[in-house]
Design a protein around this motif. Sequence first.
Motif, mmCIF file in Angstrom:
data_model
loop_
_atom_site.group_PDB
_atom_site.id
_atom_site.type_symbol
_atom_site.label_atom_id
_atom_site.label_comp_id
_atom_site.label_asym_id
_atom_site.label_seq_id
_atom_site.Cartn_x
_atom_site.Cartn_y
_atom_site.Cartn_z
ATOM 1 N N ARG A 12 0.842 -1.199 0.000
ATOM 2 C CA ARG A 12 0.000 0.000 0.000
ATOM 3 C C ARG A 12 0.879 1.252 0.000
ATOM 4 O O ARG A 12 1.805 1.358 0.775
ATOM 5 N N GLY A 13 0.554 2.168 -0.861
ATOM 6 C CA GLY A 13 1.300 3.409 -0.922
ATOM 7 C C GLY A 13 2.519 3.368 -1.812
ATOM 8 O O GLY A 13 3.138 4.397 -2.047
ATOM 9 N N SER A 14 2.881 2.189 -2.325
ATOM 10 C CA SER A 14 4.015 2.130 -3.251
ATOM 11 C C SER A 14 3.568 2.637 -4.613
ATOM 12 O O SER A 14 2.379 2.661 -4.929
ATOM 13 N N THR A 23 -2.677 4.041 5.030
ATOM 14 C CA THR A 23 -1.333 3.837 5.567
ATOM 15 C C THR A 23 -1.152 4.845 6.703
ATOM 16 O O THR A 23 -1.997 5.706 6.920
ATOM 17 N N THR A 24 -0.064 4.726 7.427
ATOM 18 C CA THR A 24 0.128 5.570 8.605
ATOM 19 C C THR A 24 0.059 7.057 8.279
ATOM 20 O O THR A 24 -0.613 7.826 8.972
ATOM 21 N N THR A 25 0.726 7.469 7.225
ATOM 22 C CA THR A 25 0.794 8.898 6.891
ATOM 23 C C THR A 25 -0.063 9.286 5.698
ATOM 24 O O THR A 25 -0.296 10.469 5.464
ATOM 25 N N GLY A 26 -0.538 8.305 4.935
ATOM 26 C CA GLY A 26 -1.224 8.601 3.689
ATOM 27 C C GLY A 26 -0.213 8.889 2.588
ATOM 28 O O GLY A 26 0.907 9.340 2.866
ATOM 29 N N THR A 27 -0.561 8.606 1.360
ATOM 30 C CA THR A 27 0.319 8.833 0.216
ATOM 31 C C THR A 27 -0.497 9.392 -0.942
ATOM 32 O O THR A 27 -1.708 9.224 -0.992
ATOM 33 N N GLY A 28 0.183 10.049 -1.853
ATOM 34 C CA GLY A 28 -0.514 10.615 -2.999
ATOM 35 C C GLY A 28 -1.290 11.855 -2.602
ATOM 36 O O GLY A 28 -1.077 12.415 -1.526
ATOM 37 N N THR A 162 -2.079 5.920 -4.132
ATOM 38 C CA THR A 162 -2.807 6.809 -3.221
ATOM 39 C C THR A 162 -3.402 6.029 -2.053
ATOM 40 O O THR A 162 -4.060 5.002 -2.250
ATOM 41 N N THR A 163 -3.166 6.509 -0.843
ATOM 42 C CA THR A 163 -3.775 5.943 0.361
ATOM 43 C C THR A 163 -4.194 7.081 1.285
ATOM 44 O O THR A 163 -3.645 8.177 1.225
ATOM 45 N N GLU A 169 -0.274 0.479 8.675
ATOM 46 C CA GLU A 169 0.775 -0.007 7.779
ATOM 47 C C GLU A 169 1.579 1.169 7.229
ATOM 48 O O GLU A 169 1.008 2.154 6.763
ATOM 49 N N ALA A 170 2.898 1.074 7.319
ATOM 50 C CA ALA A 170 3.741 2.120 6.748
ATOM 51 C C ALA A 170 3.644 2.084 5.224
ATOM 52 O O ALA A 170 3.520 1.009 4.641
ATOM 53 N N PRO A 171 3.662 3.242 4.557
ATOM 54 C CA PRO A 171 3.579 3.252 3.096
ATOM 55 C C PRO A 171 4.665 2.395 2.464
ATOM 56 O O PRO A 171 5.840 2.511 2.809
ATOM 57 N N GLY A 172 4.252 1.513 1.539
ATOM 58 C CA GLY A 172 5.208 0.678 0.828
ATOM 59 C C GLY A 172 5.852 -0.392 1.669
ATOM 60 O O GLY A 172 6.828 -0.998 1.243
ATOM 61 N N SER A 173 5.325 -0.687 2.861
ATOM 62 C CA SER A 173 5.980 -1.650 3.748
ATOM 63 C C SER A 173 6.030 -3.041 3.135
ATOM 64 O O SER A 173 6.969 -3.777 3.338
ATOM 65 N N ALA A 174 5.004 -3.396 2.366
ATOM 66 C CA ALA A 174 5.019 -4.716 1.744
ATOM 67 C C ALA A 174 6.151 -4.833 0.743
ATOM 68 O O ALA A 174 6.725 -5.901 0.563
ATOM 69 N N ALA A 175 6.502 -3.717 0.101
ATOM 70 C CA ALA A 175 7.616 -3.741 -0.843
ATOM 71 C C ALA A 175 8.910 -4.049 -0.108
ATOM 72 O O ALA A 175 9.748 -4.817 -0.560
ATOM 73 N N GLY A 176 9.092 -3.441 1.058
ATOM 74 C CA GLY A 176 10.288 -3.715 1.849
ATOM 75 C C GLY A 176 10.325 -5.152 2.321
ATOM 76 O O GLY A 176 11.369 -5.797 2.309
ATOM 77 N N ASP A 177 9.170 -5.675 2.733
ATOM 78 C CA ASP A 177 9.105 -7.067 3.155
ATOM 79 C C ASP A 177 9.434 -7.998 1.997
ATOM 80 O O ASP A 177 10.107 -9.004 2.164
#
Length: 202
Positions: A12-14, A23-28, A162-163, A169-177
């Motif tokens: 989410r957010g990537s 996500t925690t902060t929102g993106t987009g 956009t989130t 969940e931190a933005p893009g956290s799944a990408a890091g995982d």
Amino acid sequence: MSTLLTHNNSGRGSSGSTSGGRTTTGTGPAPAYGGGRYYGGGAAVPYRAGSRSPTRSIAPVLLGASFLAFWPGLWLTSAYLYNHPRPYTYYNASSEQNETKPVTCACAENSVCGCDDNDDKQYMNDLIGNGSYDALNKSVVNVANVNGTSTILINGTLPDGTTAAGGNEAPGSAAGDGLRILLENAGWWPVVATVCAVVFTA
């Protein structure tokens, strides 16, 4: 390998994510309507186009780009149409009277969507304004004849990634995982972790 790469793009957010959500902060782009609570399409939380809308559970209809000729502007892809169950009533300063029109919101296929039926007065005022056609933000809202009926058309498409803020969940956290899992499977994770530890403690 393909599963890991898919997971890498789905956080989410990537930048390539179309899942929406929070996500925690929102993106987009941040919500800009109804006092900053809603996206242009009326939703408070974005979601994947083609899903039911989150609040009113509107089931969308998919139309090919060639069937969207009634919509002012050009659609380069198919779009999901969310036909609101209730019309909007607003005051039109030009005609100096209340007007009621049906509403259709649309989101491009394979995109993040912000469509939802929303009767919040501040949201409607931000979207429609004084009812003057010339004053409408036509990148978001327009009016056209659909099957002989003057209809409010809203483009609820949001940029990929956009989130809304307020999630866990931190933005893009799944990408890091996904990257960590890929490195673990390749046997490189301990090496990378050690290098990072040395760099950040030096």
